[in-house]
Enzyme design. Sequence first.
Site, PDB file in Angstrom:
ATOM      1  N   CYS A   1     -27.965  -8.246 -16.045  1.00 55.50           N
ATOM      2  CA  CYS A   1     -27.449  -8.013 -17.397  1.00 55.50           C
ATOM      3  C   CYS A   1     -28.512  -8.413 -18.411  1.00 55.50           C
ATOM      4  O   CYS A   1     -29.088  -9.500 -18.331  1.00 55.50           O
ATOM      5  CB  CYS A   1     -26.172  -8.817 -17.623  1.00 55.50           C
ATOM      6  SG  CYS A   1     -25.600  -8.756 -19.345  1.00 55.50           S
TER       7      CYS A   1
ATOM      8  N   CYS B   1     -26.792 -11.554 -20.555  1.00 54.53           N
ATOM      9  CA  CYS B   1     -26.465 -12.858 -19.974  1.00 54.53           C
ATOM     10  C   CYS B   1     -27.255 -13.137 -18.702  1.00 54.53           C
ATOM     11  O   CYS B   1     -27.144 -14.207 -18.129  1.00 54.53           O
ATOM     12  CB  CYS B   1     -24.965 -12.981 -19.715  1.00 54.53           C
ATOM     13  SG  CYS B   1     -24.428 -12.153 -18.209  1.00 54.53           S
TER      14      CYS B   1
ATOM     15  N   CYS C   1     -19.355 -11.893 -19.647  1.00 57.35           N
ATOM     16  CA  CYS C   1     -20.674 -11.907 -20.274  1.00 57.35           C
ATOM     17  C   CYS C   1     -20.712 -12.918 -21.429  1.00 57.35           C
ATOM     18  O   CYS C   1     -21.642 -13.714 -21.542  1.00 57.35           O
ATOM     19  CB  CYS C   1     -21.012 -10.510 -20.780  1.00 57.35           C
ATOM     20  SG  CYS C   1     -22.746 -10.254 -21.170  1.00 57.35           S
TER      21      CYS C   1
ATOM     22  N   CYS D   1     -23.189  -6.374 -18.965  1.00 56.57           N
ATOM     23  CA  CYS D   1     -21.979  -6.563 -18.172  1.00 56.57           C
ATOM     24  C   CYS D   1     -20.870  -5.660 -18.695  1.00 56.57           C
ATOM     25  O   CYS D   1     -20.640  -5.582 -19.908  1.00 56.57           O
ATOM     26  CB  CYS D   1     -21.470  -7.999 -18.287  1.00 56.57           C
ATOM     27  SG  CYS D   1     -22.528  -9.209 -17.513  1.00 56.57           S
TER      28      CYS D   1
ATOM     29  N   GLY E   1       0.783  -1.225   0.000  1.00 55.27           N
ATOM     30  CA  GLY E   1       0.000   0.000   0.000  1.00 55.27           C
ATOM     31  C   GLY E   1       0.819   1.282   0.000  1.00 55.27           C
ATOM     32  O   GLY E   1       0.271   2.361  -0.206  1.00 55.27           O
TER      33      GLY E   1
END
Lengths: 290, 360, 188
Positions: free
Chosen positions: A240, A243, A271, A265, A31
């Site tokens: 979606c 899909c 997808c 998506c 980080g």
Amino acid sequence: MTDQAYNFAYLDEQTKRMIRRALLKALAIPGYQVPFASREMPMPYGWGTGGVQVTAACLTPDDRLKVIDQGADDTTNAVSIRRFFQRTAGVATTERTTDATVIQTRHRIPEQPLAEGQILVYQVPIPEPLRFLEPRETETRKMHELEEYGLMHVKLYEDIARHGEIATAYAYPVRVEGRYVMDPSPIPKFDNPKLAGNPAIQLFGAGREARIYALPPYSDVVSLDFEDHPFTASKADHACDLCGSGSSYLDEVITDDRGTRMFVCSDTDFCAARQAQGHCGRLSPQGDAP
Amino acid sequence: MYVAVKGGERAIDAAHAWLAEERRGDPAIPELTVAQIREQMALAVNRVMAEGSLYDPDLAALAIKQARGDLIEAVFLIRAYRTTLPRFGTSRPVDTAAMAVDRRVSATFKDLPGGQVLGPTFDYTHRLLDFALAAEGEAPPAPQAPARDEPVPHVTGLLDRDGLIEGQPADDTPAPDLTRQPLELPASRALRLQALARADEGFTLSLAYSTQRGYGRTHAFVGELRIGRVAVQVDLPELGFAVEIGEVELTECDTVNQFKGSRTEPPQFTRGYGLVMGQSERKAISMSLVDRALRWQELGEDFTGAPAQDEEFVLSHCDNIQSTGFLEHIKLPHYVDFQAELELVRRMRREAMQMQEAAE
Amino acid sequence: MNAILTGGFADPSTQSAHAFRALLEAMARPGRILAVEGARPPAPLSVAAGVALLTLTDATTPLHLAGAADCEALRGWIGFHTGAPLVAAEQAQFAIGTWDALHPLGRFRIGEPSYPDRSATLIVEVDRLEPEGARLTGPGIETEARLSLPETAAFRANRALFPLGFDCILTCGARLAALPRSTIVEDA
């Protein structure tokens, strides 16, 4: 075929060594933003020069590279970066998340969970999570040194006071291993939970700002929040339309000038794979929407 | 039926082909040669060399041609090429006192050793469009004066003899290089000067102008401005002496600024410095003003909050390749982030309206 | 003389890319042991230590040779293949030697509070490198890892300095593992 005029993966060896040393230090201090001598790349700052340099330093000729922008393999800049590495490193490329060994991304984490052996490289515009609270690098560096993150909490709390919730929808700040507050790049906060405990190596490159940082696998990554206002990973409340997935992050597409919309998506590989498996959505060509 | 947007690859190829066609323009018009650009667009070439940090007029001319005359794009081409070049060594500091000057003017003394040499300047041209150029008329040859053989010492050196200007002791510290090391603040003056020498001309000009209007005023006089060629020498350890590897054209500006002094120290003028590749007067003068403004701390002046005094602000924003990249990147797709905000704003609006309704 | 000129990477860009991936995996997954190849440094250096040097060091990285590693043959090899300037422990960005030879560890840079990355990386030559012994937890480790370490107290003391501290690459023959400052080390 690689372009013989340039070294493998474009960068000269000395530059790669410099980036590689920065990457190892970044992994050792999760980080923390390691300054590196970012090079001027043959694509503009803002187009992913940091991610490209990190990818170039990591690639071997055996890799299979996937490049996504907004979750999609076919966005123009993803196409352009993929071509750059095909040309300069001659590496195999893929659009399938599961087949990729190195994935360079802008703004998304793939839906498909990543595995050991995979590296996710993020393109980062502004690596400093405190930058919008304090524009001076000299100040924010001190704040990280002293773990002085009160300003960030004040900002988030002001959000709650004004809007009833934390009004940050992307680039939502996280705390890594209880120490450094980190900018996860402009991914939607929906993706934040995937940062934590991820088996893959996550590397972040900011070219213009000349910073590299990293999350080792399985790192402890916590999205900043308050007890009475816990973090939630939200997304548009739809499935979606192609899909049928109810759990993936969605792009909104405006389909006419009368306000008709559809949701698909953002992760095109996810997808397409679901559609190939026979899943369909409200507007699937098969027409047998659930 | 909606089909996900595909064809990024085809679109890119087509865009590049179209761009090449547009670059060429009307094929009935003869194509520009790189040599023509180098010779006839020399000031554009100089700017590209200066901000590209690479002294090569032919490459700069090629970059201008390729960039369709967009000088920042040309600078970018040069920078990207420059990064890939191996470093063979570092030259000796160039001796600008030994410059073969084409132009040398001092605003501080009417005459001085080496003289005032006006040189090829726009300064006193009347800005009237010359329609003879449109007709491709040849200019008559300029009159020639015999070369002056006398040395051209720096004005600041003349002032220094009398202790009237702050001394500038020689410094053999190896020069830092911000293209090989990440920028760290506070920066040394040498590093600031490197950043300013390759900084955007427009940005540097505006900052310098702001100091003249009171945002970090430094009362600058152009002690002198000189343009000419200097020899570049490299030490060869194998030979044990330096060899000349070529010549570069430079523009150098020394400003003589606001004096400092105290009860114990007699007053002295201070310096600002600008040095730019090629003939780039505006840039060199701007650079020297900004250099001087940035030296407030070292000279014991107050920080008045002026942008030109703010080292972090100046160094973080003076590079046009960085700024244009980040600025223009916002045209790239951001629909994932925008969608996240849309979702948030919609939800907050819904909740706010529900609360309003409940209140009514 | 010949030993100095040979033993580098024959194909630097590809070999260093593979070597770096091993180093990256190692630093990302403390305790994970990986095989590397491509360097043939003179004695007493191991293949893995040679690979780490060729991959990470050059004329810009001050290097300290500790104990037996500070020998004529190795100085020559490092000078020819990396150009790394040889320095005292206090100035080193990288240091190489056996665990004992690297002592006292307090000599090495642990970074500065505002720049913890400005710390030394120690390449520690060990006789044994096995996934057993000391218990490792922390970033990069899902539950726990085991690694045969020369000791644990020094690593615990180093961890206590976090985010400051040195980072270690342990080398043995043609294998290596890493132990960044972030790892929590406990006795077996």
